[in-house]
Write an enzyme that holds these catalytic residues in place. Structure first.
Site, PDB file in Angstrom:
ATOM      1  NE  ARG A  35      -4.072  -1.899   1.991  1.00  0.00           N
ATOM      2  CZ  ARG A  35      -4.802  -2.432   2.941  1.00  0.00           C
ATOM      3  NH1 ARG A  35      -4.503  -2.235   4.201  1.00  0.00           N
ATOM      4  NH2 ARG A  35      -5.847  -3.162   2.643  1.00  0.00           N
ATOM      5  CE  LYS A 221     -20.582 -19.473   4.191  1.00  0.00           C
ATOM      6  NZ  LYS A 221     -20.799 -18.936   5.535  1.00  0.00           N
TER       7      LYS A 221
HETATM    8  P1  AMP Z   1     -14.642 -15.752  -1.126  1.00  0.00           P
HETATM    9  O1  AMP Z   1     -13.909 -15.080  -0.006  1.00  0.00           O
HETATM   10  O2  AMP Z   1     -16.114 -15.800  -0.931  1.00  0.00           O
HETATM   11  O3  AMP Z   1     -14.244 -15.227  -2.487  1.00  0.00           O
HETATM   12  O4  AMP Z   1     -14.210 -17.272  -1.061  1.00  0.00           O
HETATM   13  C1  AMP Z   1     -12.915 -17.703  -1.355  1.00  0.00           C
HETATM   14  C2  AMP Z   1     -12.774 -19.076  -0.789  1.00  0.00           C
HETATM   15  O5  AMP Z   1     -13.694 -19.928  -1.393  1.00  0.00           O
HETATM   16  C3  AMP Z   1     -11.428 -19.674  -1.017  1.00  0.00           C
HETATM   17  O6  AMP Z   1     -10.757 -19.757   0.204  1.00  0.00           O
HETATM   18  C4  AMP Z   1     -11.736 -21.059  -1.582  1.00  0.00           C
HETATM   19  O7  AMP Z   1     -10.994 -22.083  -0.984  1.00  0.00           O
HETATM   20  C5  AMP Z   1     -13.200 -21.229  -1.251  1.00  0.00           C
HETATM   21  N1  AMP Z   1     -13.861 -22.204  -2.131  1.00  0.00           N
HETATM   22  C6  AMP Z   1     -13.824 -22.270  -3.460  1.00  0.00           C
HETATM   23  N2  AMP Z   1     -14.508 -23.344  -3.908  1.00  0.00           N
HETATM   24  C7  AMP Z   1     -15.010 -23.960  -2.836  1.00  0.00           C
HETATM   25  C8  AMP Z   1     -15.798 -25.133  -2.644  1.00  0.00           C
HETATM   26  N3  AMP Z   1     -16.211 -25.877  -3.679  1.00  0.00           N
HETATM   27  N4  AMP Z   1     -16.120 -25.483  -1.387  1.00  0.00           N
HETATM   28  C9  AMP Z   1     -15.695 -24.762  -0.340  1.00  0.00           C
HETATM   29  N5  AMP Z   1     -14.952 -23.637  -0.456  1.00  0.00           N
HETATM   30  C10 AMP Z   1     -14.615 -23.237  -1.683  1.00  0.00           C
END
Ligand code: AMP
Length: 419
Positions: A35, A221
């Site tokens: 940053r 999610k």
């Molecule tokens: P986000 O912060 O919502 O973008 O989520 C990112 C996280 O989603 C990463 O740490 C991934 O490991 C997780 N992720 C991706 N695919 C899956 C899955 N099929 N099941 C569980 N976690 C997942």
């Protein structure tokens, strides 16, 4: 709107809002200087033009109180070294002593103000006694609003020109990120290089996308991405939904998802997104096969399964080979690409191939002339992990501000300057 590259700061005192909220170790040493480095072009431009740079930032969460642990003076030496010019540290960010220091600055000099968040006025949250009545809450908020205006005016009074270069906090309507701009005319406020490039690159995707435009949304999610998905449905031709959110959609379609991550409260929403996509002529792509595992671990047993028939006790942790082929083809035939969120648990080697294929396809499309933007912590981590960061058009490192921009919200820090 003023553009920083066209502005001459000679003889001008510029107050520059940067994001120096960097991690420190227990010895108060900077452990990640991304940053600080990101703010240097703007600060250098001001002093190289013969102007004066008054640099301000928040740092940590001191909650409106002076706390030496969160003093920006810890960063002064490091910042000075990176900048290659002497940096003076102010004992506060407003007040007579700071005003005197600012008034004494000469062309080419740099003053680092103390943490803005030592003053509650920066964030503008009123402190309320427990059990405060509605009237008391109203009065306290109104009083804080007035104080915040005075604080913003005091900051503005230190300089002739305001430059906002803190994209990471552009979604906050704080004193130094938004309200201060009211005390400068249109010809004396502008974005710094960092915000300018974030905004112009994001607009290439959100406002001026060349078709076909494909967005790949992944991550854990669906609940955290709904507003972005809904905003993108008005803009994209293709929407690839991957990662953990796949299974909420599949279950909503009546599929069997085994132990995969699934948000049962969002099944109706998933259905409505599918309907909206159809209505708007957006092609929605979900995995057709997955790499399923019998445990959330890199040592798990794995099997490719049809996405709608995941066996009990198994969970989908990455896209399967057929899905990867489909994603690759869609991405490689796109002219604009936005990627937010991995399509599998990329942190584990076994479940990284799906996200790798996505990253490689984005790089291949970019080489053919597509504009690609990668944003959001995890997809940035992915693209770095696969060594492809220099083969995409733009990587946005902002967190909350980026997500709100993708959601279609007007960011207070952007509006304050752009109007
Ligand atoms: P986000 O912060 O919502 O973008 O989520 C990112 C996280 O989603 C990463 O740490 C991934 O490991 C997780 N992720 C991706 N695919 C899956 C899955 N099929 N099941 C569980 N976690 C997942």
């Amino acid at each position: 709107m003023l553009k920083i590259d066209k502005f001459n700061f000679k003889g001008k005192k510029a107050i520059i809002r940067v994001d120096f909220n960097v991690p420190l170790n227990e010895k108060f040493e900077v452990t990640d200087d991304t940053r600080i480095k990101a703010a240097l072009p703007t600060i250098k431009k001001v002093i190289n033009d013969g102007g004066i740079a008054i640099v301000m930032s928040h740092f940590g969460r001191p909650k409106g109180k002076v706390n030496p642990d969160f003093s920006l003076s810890h960063l002064r030496g490091y910042f000075e070294k990176l900048l290659g010019t002497d940096v003076q540290s102010a004992p506060d960010c407003v007040g007579s002593e700071v005003e005197e220091m600012a008034a004494a600055l000469k062309s080419g000099e740099v003053l680092l103000l103390e943490n803005l968040r030592f003053h509650a006025e920066e964030e503008g949250k009123a402190k309320l006694p427990e059990g405060a009545s509605e009237e008391e809450v109203k009065a306290a908020n109104a009083e804080m609003k007035e104080k915040q205006k005075l604080f913003s005016k005091a900051l503005a009074g230190l300089a002739d020109v305001y430059v906002n270069d803190a994209f990471g906090t552009a979604h906050r309507a704080h004193a130094s990120t938004a309200i201060i701009a009211n005390y400068f005319d249109a010809d004396s406020k502008m974005f710094g290089f960092l915000i300018d490039s974030e905004v112009s690159n994001l607009d290439k995707v959100l406002k001026e996308a060349k078709q076909p435009f494909t967005a790949i949304m992944g991550g854990a999610k669906v609940s955290s991405k709904i507003t972005i998905i809904e905003n993108l449905l008005d803009k994209v031709d293709n929407l690839i939904l991957g990662g953990g959110m796949t299974y909420t959609f599949i279950k909503a379609r009546g599929g069997k998802v085994g132990n995969s991550l699934c948000e049962d409260d969002y099944l109706e929403l998933a259905k409505s997104i599918e309907i909206k996509a159809k209505e708007k002529g957006v092609k929605l792509y979900l995995a057709t096969d997955v790499l399923a595992a019998d445990d959330f671990s890199n040592d798990a047993n794995t099997k490719v399964m049809p996405v709608e028939q995941i066996e009990d006790g198994w969970m989908g942790l990455d896209a399967g080979p057929e899905s990867m082929k489909m994603f690759k083809e869609v991405i490689e035939n796109s002219s604009t690409i936005l990627w937010n969120g991995p399509v599998g648990v990329f942190e584990m080697e076994k479940f990284a191939p799906g996200s790798r294929v996505v990253a490689e396809a984005i790089a291949a499309a970019t080489a053919k002339g597509a504009f690609s933007l990668i944003g959001g912590g995890d997809s940035v981590a992915c693209i770095n992990q696969f060594g492809l960061a220099d083969q995409v058009s733009y990587i946005s490192t902002a967190g909350g501000a980026l997500l709100e921009y993708l959601e279609g919200k007007e960011l207070p820090g952007i509006k304050a300057i752009r109007g």
